[in-house]
Design a protein around this motif. Structure first.
Motif, PDB file in Angstrom:
ATOM      1  N   ASP A   1      -5.507 -16.693   6.313  1.00 31.55           N
ATOM      2  CA  ASP A   1      -4.376 -16.802   5.382  1.00 31.55           C
ATOM      3  C   ASP A   1      -3.733 -15.435   5.159  1.00 31.55           C
ATOM      4  O   ASP A   1      -4.289 -14.391   5.517  1.00 31.55           O
ATOM      5  N   ALA A   2      -2.558 -15.435   4.573  1.00 35.76           N
ATOM      6  CA  ALA A   2      -1.751 -14.220   4.441  1.00 35.76           C
ATOM      7  C   ALA A   2      -2.453 -13.141   3.619  1.00 35.76           C
ATOM      8  O   ALA A   2      -2.369 -11.949   3.957  1.00 35.76           O
ATOM      9  N   ASP A   3      -3.145 -13.532   2.560  1.00 35.07           N
ATOM     10  CA  ASP A   3      -3.813 -12.543   1.705  1.00 35.07           C
ATOM     11  C   ASP A   3      -4.934 -11.832   2.458  1.00 35.07           C
ATOM     12  O   ASP A   3      -5.096 -10.610   2.338  1.00 35.07           O
ATOM     13  N   LEU A   4      -5.699 -12.584   3.231  1.00 36.28           N
ATOM     14  CA  LEU A   4      -6.794 -11.981   3.982  1.00 36.28           C
ATOM     15  C   LEU A   4      -6.264 -11.079   5.095  1.00 36.28           C
ATOM     16  O   LEU A   4      -6.797 -10.000   5.356  1.00 36.28           O
ATOM     17  N   LEU A   5      -5.186 -11.494   5.736  1.00 37.13           N
ATOM     18  CA  LEU A   5      -4.560 -10.655   6.759  1.00 37.13           C
ATOM     19  C   LEU A   5      -4.073  -9.343   6.166  1.00 37.13           C
ATOM     20  O   LEU A   5      -4.262  -8.273   6.746  1.00 37.13           O
ATOM     21  N   ALA A   6      -3.435  -9.429   5.007  1.00 38.42           N
ATOM     22  CA  ALA A   6      -2.936  -8.216   4.350  1.00 38.42           C
ATOM     23  C   ALA A   6      -4.084  -7.272   4.028  1.00 38.42           C
ATOM     24  O   ALA A   6      -3.977  -6.055   4.205  1.00 38.42           O
ATOM     25  N   ALA A   7      -5.197  -7.821   3.560  1.00 38.11           N
ATOM     26  CA  ALA A   7      -6.360  -6.982   3.241  1.00 38.11           C
ATOM     27  C   ALA A   7      -6.955  -6.376   4.509  1.00 38.11           C
ATOM     28  O   ALA A   7      -7.336  -5.199   4.537  1.00 38.11           O
ATOM     29  N   ASN A   8      -7.038  -7.168   5.577  1.00 39.06           N
ATOM     30  CA  ASN A   8      -7.614  -6.678   6.826  1.00 39.06           C
ATOM     31  C   ASN A   8      -6.820  -5.530   7.442  1.00 39.06           C
ATOM     32  O   ASN A   8      -7.382  -4.644   8.083  1.00 39.06           O
ATOM     33  N   PHE A   9      -5.501  -5.569   7.254  1.00 40.73           N
ATOM     34  CA  PHE A   9      -4.648  -4.565   7.884  1.00 40.73           C
ATOM     35  C   PHE A   9      -4.127  -3.525   6.891  1.00 40.73           C
ATOM     36  O   PHE A   9      -3.153  -2.832   7.165  1.00 40.73           O
ATOM     37  N   SER A  10      -4.791  -3.403   5.768  1.00 38.74           N
ATOM     38  CA  SER A  10      -4.432  -2.350   4.820  1.00 38.74           C
ATOM     39  C   SER A  10      -4.945  -1.016   5.333  1.00 38.74           C
ATOM     40  O   SER A  10      -5.697  -0.948   6.307  1.00 38.74           O
ATOM     41  N   ASP A  11      -4.557   0.058   4.666  1.00 38.77           N
ATOM     42  CA  ASP A  11      -4.916   1.407   5.097  1.00 38.77           C
ATOM     43  C   ASP A  11      -6.430   1.555   5.201  1.00 38.77           C
ATOM     44  O   ASP A  11      -7.164   1.257   4.259  1.00 38.77           O
ATOM     45  N   LEU A  12      -6.899   2.016   6.366  1.00 37.47           N
ATOM     46  CA  LEU A  12      -8.335   2.138   6.593  1.00 37.47           C
ATOM     47  C   LEU A  12      -8.963   3.138   5.630  1.00 37.47           C
ATOM     48  O   LEU A  12     -10.041   2.902   5.082  1.00 37.47           O
ATOM     49  N   TYR A  13      -8.299   4.287   5.437  1.00 39.69           N
ATOM     50  CA  TYR A  13      -8.815   5.322   4.532  1.00 39.69           C
ATOM     51  C   TYR A  13      -7.694   5.763   3.589  1.00 39.69           C
ATOM     52  O   TYR A  13      -6.839   6.552   3.980  1.00 39.69           O
ATOM     53  N   PRO A  14      -7.676   5.266   2.370  1.00 39.01           N
ATOM     54  CA  PRO A  14      -6.639   5.684   1.424  1.00 39.01           C
ATOM     55  C   PRO A  14      -6.651   7.190   1.221  1.00 39.01           C
ATOM     56  O   PRO A  14      -7.680   7.857   1.357  1.00 39.01           O
TER      57      PRO A  14
END
Length: 444
Positions: free
Chosen positions: A16-29
């Motif tokens: 789902d869209a929320d999980l995709l967004a989390a998966n592709f968020s910045d690896l190291y803030p």
């Protein structure tokens, strides 16, 4: 993985869209101010700093860390950009564990280096976010230079030439500038549009015009560029992809990994990207790792990387390979592809186990098959469309230490040139150094 519909084959929206967004968020803030000061306090500020020697662009790392420690991140950013104008992306994609951080005295003594990459990102991001360009262009020289390729090498070369007052025209085959940083790096390493933000910031020096959709050999000739410019720099990377040389590689579901990554980077809707349930990636470099990890992040249940030699020969660093395994990617070594099996589309891939024999790599006679509804080829790229009148070395453009090619008035650098390590930071160094030699040559 969770939230996967029970569907075989290559389909979009496995997650789902929320999980995709989390998966592709910045690896190291990015560090905040306090975290950066704490990290900077760990530096010994070595007099003969091995981290500088290990950096292909020779950034004065102890100096910029001391500037961060003193609460002057803007000064730190200038120190970085003086040597590496692509410092923001390099902070994200450099294999620091084998370069500056691998050489850090803290790493040698404690096994925990100063976080040089994250400190570099902290400083450079500040200037990019403010759109603050710390350099002033010199007076116009009247000289005009063509740069072919808007990747790290070409952009670094163009910026240094523009800084010295020359007019620069960058030609690139793709619709957008950025090269590998824009099209070939995993999305979670370059979140938030950082690649294009860095290009826009870099072009703020002035004196650089970018013309996209123009490829050497198709729309441009080397002879024509030489006739219209005082010098030419070639930094167009490697456009061709090596063939698998196994029966069935033309079946549906078989794709070049570089095309998969480029499509992922340019999409505005991750849920629209189709991905298989069983994905096989052939190759052992960074492209293979990025394709494998992102397949998992898109929802593939089983992802296997297969490489013909042992792990020590793989182009990807141990850090990246460990990260891939953490994400659930299985790595199989000492195996070579024999055939892609299936009716019209890939269903299985047959491999032979390999060993080092008297004549080099050879099959052992044992074979195995992996189920696959999607197969990515990440077995290296080759030069295309730039060999007219140029001497080649190992399939790339031969250059000397100044970046000069065999053709008078033509320089080269980055992945298309010999002697590089196929890294953003190495390409940047070659582009920068070639620009210095071009300047000396055309102003003599």
């Amino acid at each position: 993985m969770t939230n996967c519909p029970q569907t075989d084959g290559i389909v979009p929206a496995r997650l789902d869209a929320d999980l995709l967004a989390a998966n592709f968020s910045d690896l190291y803030p990015c560090f905040d101010d306090h975290e950066a000061r704490v990290a900077a306090d760990r530096c010994y500020f070595c007099y003969d700093a091995p981290c500088i020697t290990a950096c292909p662009t020779a950034i004065d790392i102890p100096l910029f860390i001391r500037q961060i420690q003193a609460g002057q991140p803007e000064a730190a950013a200038r120190t970085i950009f003086e040597q590496n104008i692509m410092g923001a992306m390099c902070a994200r994609v450099c294999p620091t564990e084998t370069l500056c951080e691998g050489a850090c005295v803290r790493e040698t003594a404690e096994g925990q280096p100063v976080e040089i990459g994250r400190l570099q990102r902290y400083a450079t991001d500040i200037l990019l976010e403010r759109n603050d360009h710390p350099f002033t262009r010199a007076a116009p020289t009247g000289k005009r230079v063509a740069v072919v390729g808007a990747g790290p090498a070409g952009l670094a070369c163009a910026h240094r030439l523009a800084l010295k007052g020359h007019e620069v025209v960058i030609y690139d085959a793709r619709p957008k500038p950025g090269g590998l940083n824009e099209y070939g790096i995993a999305a979670y390493k370059a979140a938030g549009g950082i690649a294009q933000a860095e290009v826009d910031w870099l072009l703020g020096i002035g004196g650089i015009r970018v013309e996209t959709g123009k490829a050497l050999g198709r729309d441009l000739t080397l002879e024509g560029l030489r006739g219209e410019h005082d010098a030419v720099f070639l930094g167009m990377g490697l456009a061709g992809v090596n063939a698998l040389r196994a029966p069935g590689e033309d079946k549906e579901g078989v794709q070049d990994a570089v095309d998969f990554i480029a499509g992922l980077r340019q999409t505005t809707d991750l849920s629209a990207l189709p991905i298989g349930r069983h994905v096989v990636v052939i190759g052992g470099g960074m492209t293979a790792v990025d394709a494998a990890v992102q397949s998992r992040l898109l929802g593939a249940e089983q992802v296997t990387m297969v490489y013909r030699r042992d792990r020590g020969a793989m182009g990807a660093s141990d850090y990246e390979l460990d990260h891939a395994q953490t994400e659930g990617v299985k790595i199989v070594t000492n195996a070579m592809p024999l055939a892609v099996l299936g009716d019209k589309k890939v269903e299985e891939v047959e491999f032979a186990y390999t060993r080092n024999g008297p004549l080099g790599l050879e099959p052992t006679g044992e074979t195995f098959r992996l189920r696959a509804d999607q197969l990515f080829k990440a077995i290296g790229q080759r030069l295309e469309g730039a060999a007219e009148a140029l001497t080649l070395e190992g399939g790339k453009i031969a250059i000397d230490v100044q970046g000069r090619t065999s053709l008078l008035g033509v320089w080269a650098g980055g992945d298309c040139a010999s002697g590089g390590e196929d890294l953003t930071v190495t390409a940047t160094a070659q582009g920068r150094d070639a620009a210095e030699d071009i300047h000396a040559s055309i102003m003599a």
